[in-house]
Scaffold this active site. Structure first.
Site, PDB file in Angstrom:
ATOM      1  N   GLU A 177       0.720  -1.224   0.095  1.00 21.09           N
ATOM      2  CA  GLU A 177       0.419  -0.012   0.040  1.00 21.09           C
ATOM      3  C   GLU A 177       0.691   1.367  -0.080  1.00 21.09           C
ATOM      4  O   GLU A 177       1.244   1.551   1.418  1.00 21.09           O
ATOM      5  CB  GLU A 177      -0.994  -0.399   1.077  1.00 21.09           C
ATOM      6  CG  GLU A 177      -2.222   1.229   1.165  1.00 21.09           C
ATOM      7  CD  GLU A 177      -2.994   1.106   2.546  1.00 21.09           C
ATOM      8  OE1 GLU A 177      -2.538   0.012   3.599  1.00 21.09           O
ATOM      9  OE2 GLU A 177      -3.702   2.500   2.179  1.00 21.09           O
ATOM     10  N   LYS A 219      -2.688  -1.961  -3.897  1.00 20.07           N
ATOM     11  CA  LYS A 219      -3.918  -1.645  -2.631  1.00 20.07           C
ATOM     12  C   LYS A 219      -3.342   0.242  -3.091  1.00 20.07           C
ATOM     13  O   LYS A 219      -2.338   0.782  -2.002  1.00 20.07           O
ATOM     14  CB  LYS A 219      -4.080  -1.170  -0.942  1.00 20.07           C
ATOM     15  CG  LYS A 219      -4.798  -0.063  -0.837  1.00 20.07           C
ATOM     16  CD  LYS A 219      -5.415  -1.007   0.810  1.00 20.07           C
ATOM     17  CE  LYS A 219      -5.868  -0.174   1.805  1.00 20.07           C
ATOM     18  NZ  LYS A 219      -6.733  -0.744   3.590  1.00 20.07           N
TER      19      LYS A 219
HETATM   20  P1  13P Z   1      -9.409   4.333   4.022  1.00 19.45           P
HETATM   21  O1  13P Z   1     -10.337   3.402   2.650  1.00 19.45           O
HETATM   22  O2  13P Z   1      -9.744   5.364   5.247  1.00 19.45           O
HETATM   23  O3  13P Z   1      -8.755   4.978   3.483  1.00 19.45           O
HETATM   24  O4  13P Z   1      -8.361   3.398   4.705  1.00 19.45           O
HETATM   25  C1  13P Z   1      -7.585   2.433   3.867  1.00 19.45           C
HETATM   26  C2  13P Z   1      -6.398   1.837   4.596  1.00 19.45           C
HETATM   27  O5  13P Z   1      -5.865   0.613   4.955  1.00 19.45           O
HETATM   28  C3  13P Z   1      -5.223   2.846   5.249  1.00 19.45           C
HETATM   29  O6  13P Z   1      -4.045   2.200   5.333  1.00 19.45           O
END
Ligand code: 13P
Length: 340
Positions: A177, A219
């Site tokens: 991510e 992500k």
């Molecule tokens: P949000 O969808 O609130 O951005 O959170 C996703 C997430 O896992 C952030 O690390």
């Protein structure tokens, strides 16, 4: 590494019509979100809240996985069933956040560096024992005056790749991510450039560290205008900019891309995902969701920490998950909100 198992899990996580709930808020983050709606944050209130989400009837139709926080993977439902098992009983795969959050990047205080590589192997082995089959690590990139710097992009990209290699070694699917934050007054073009840079650097590092592309998920943020920008890109612009950026930076062998919502409203996050799936056919990867706020905002407000609100909160959660499930195939429309 058991690549076949990793691939199978990664594919299940992006199965048609399904996406991921991120319920891995740290103590600080869940505390702030609870406080905003008048819930006191305690081990017990967090347990009850997450049990409420996980026991929503039929949620396995729309959710493939849930990302847990360290505290939650060790907790039990009110009948004594471990929470990871509660998810499995719904047909949902338990996952776990394994980074140890961010610190200021040394000598560049307006940027972040994600920590957590020390002792990671031991933690992964334990999480697998506790039922996790996938993991997440979040890096944060901020757009502003003179930032992001090359130092920030490269340091975070390398940490993401090393984390992913560790996760695969322990037979856990890594969700990589790299989040370019929505905060600021930057244009969608600046978001595009920062996102493209970060993704290309991340996949360079992923290649260098030997991570198997077929056994991981990405992500990312969507490519979107800064929250404070005067001109806000419309839905179709966001959808096109996001997919065009991903086509130029994400290898086709990655089975799926699961977006974060990153501060978009819940309906916006659904509409953007829907537009991408509607506008583009035959993309090399599945386009799905891994939302925290965009799935939880309304259920959390409805719940308020009161057991008598469980039904209403679960109804709101079920509805939001269903809307995002429709967005997976581009079949969501605004009318479906009213029908709820
Ligand atoms: P949000 O969808 O609130 O951005 O959170 C996703 C997430 O896992 C952030 O690390």
């Amino acid at each position: 590494m058991n690549l076949q198992e990793l691939e199978k899990t990664a594919q299940k996580l992006v199965a048609p019509g399904k996406g991921i709930l991120a319920a891995d808020e740290s103590f600080g983050t869940i505390g702030k979100r609870f406080e905003a709606v008048g819930i006191e944050s305690s081990e017990e209130s967090r347990r009850q809240y997450r049990e409420m989400l996980f026991t929503t009837e039929g949620i396995g139709e729309f959710l493939s996985g849930v990302i847990l926080f360290d505290e939650t993977i060790r907790q039990e439902g009110s009948d004594g069933t471990p929470l990871p098992k509660v998810l499995e009983n719904q047909g949902v795969i338990p996952g776990i956040k394994v980074d140890k959050s961010t610190v200021s990047l040394p000598l560049s205080p307006n940027e972040k560096f994600t920590q957590g590589l020390d002792g990671l192997g031991d933690r992964l082995a334990e999480y697998r024992e506790l039922g996790a089959r996938f993991t997440k690590w979040r890096a944060v990139i901020t757009i502003g005056e003179g930032i992001p710097t090359k130092s920030c992009v490269e340091a975070n990209a390398e940490a993401l790749a090393l984390y992913a290699a560790f996760a695969q070694e322990y037979d856990l699917v890594p969700i990589v991510e790299p989040e370019v934050l929505i905060d600021g007054s930057h244009s969608i073009k600046q978001c595009y450039d920062a996102t493209e840079w970060m993704l290309n650097t991340t996949f360079d590092e992923i290649y260098e560290h030997g991570v198997e592309l077929t056994g991981m998920l990405l992500k990312p943020n969507m490519v979107i205008s800064g929250k404070e920008a005067e001109t806000q890109a419309v839905t179709e612009e966001v959808a096109r900019a996001t997919v065009e950026c991903l086509l130029r930076s994400v290898p086709a062998a990655v089975p799926g891309i699961v977006f974060l919502s990153g501060g978009q409203s819940d309906k916006q996050a659904t509409a953007h995902l829907n537009a991408m799936n509607q506008l583009y056919d035959n993309l090399p990867w599945e386009l799905s969701f891994s939302y925290a706020r965009a799935l939880q905002d309304l259920p959390m407000k409805n719940w308020k920490g009161d057991p008598s609100n469980v039904e209403e909160a679960q109804k709101a959660f079920y509805h939001r998950a269903k809307m995002n499930s429709a967005a997976r195939s581009g079949s969501y429309s605004e009318d479906m909100e009213q029908a709820a």
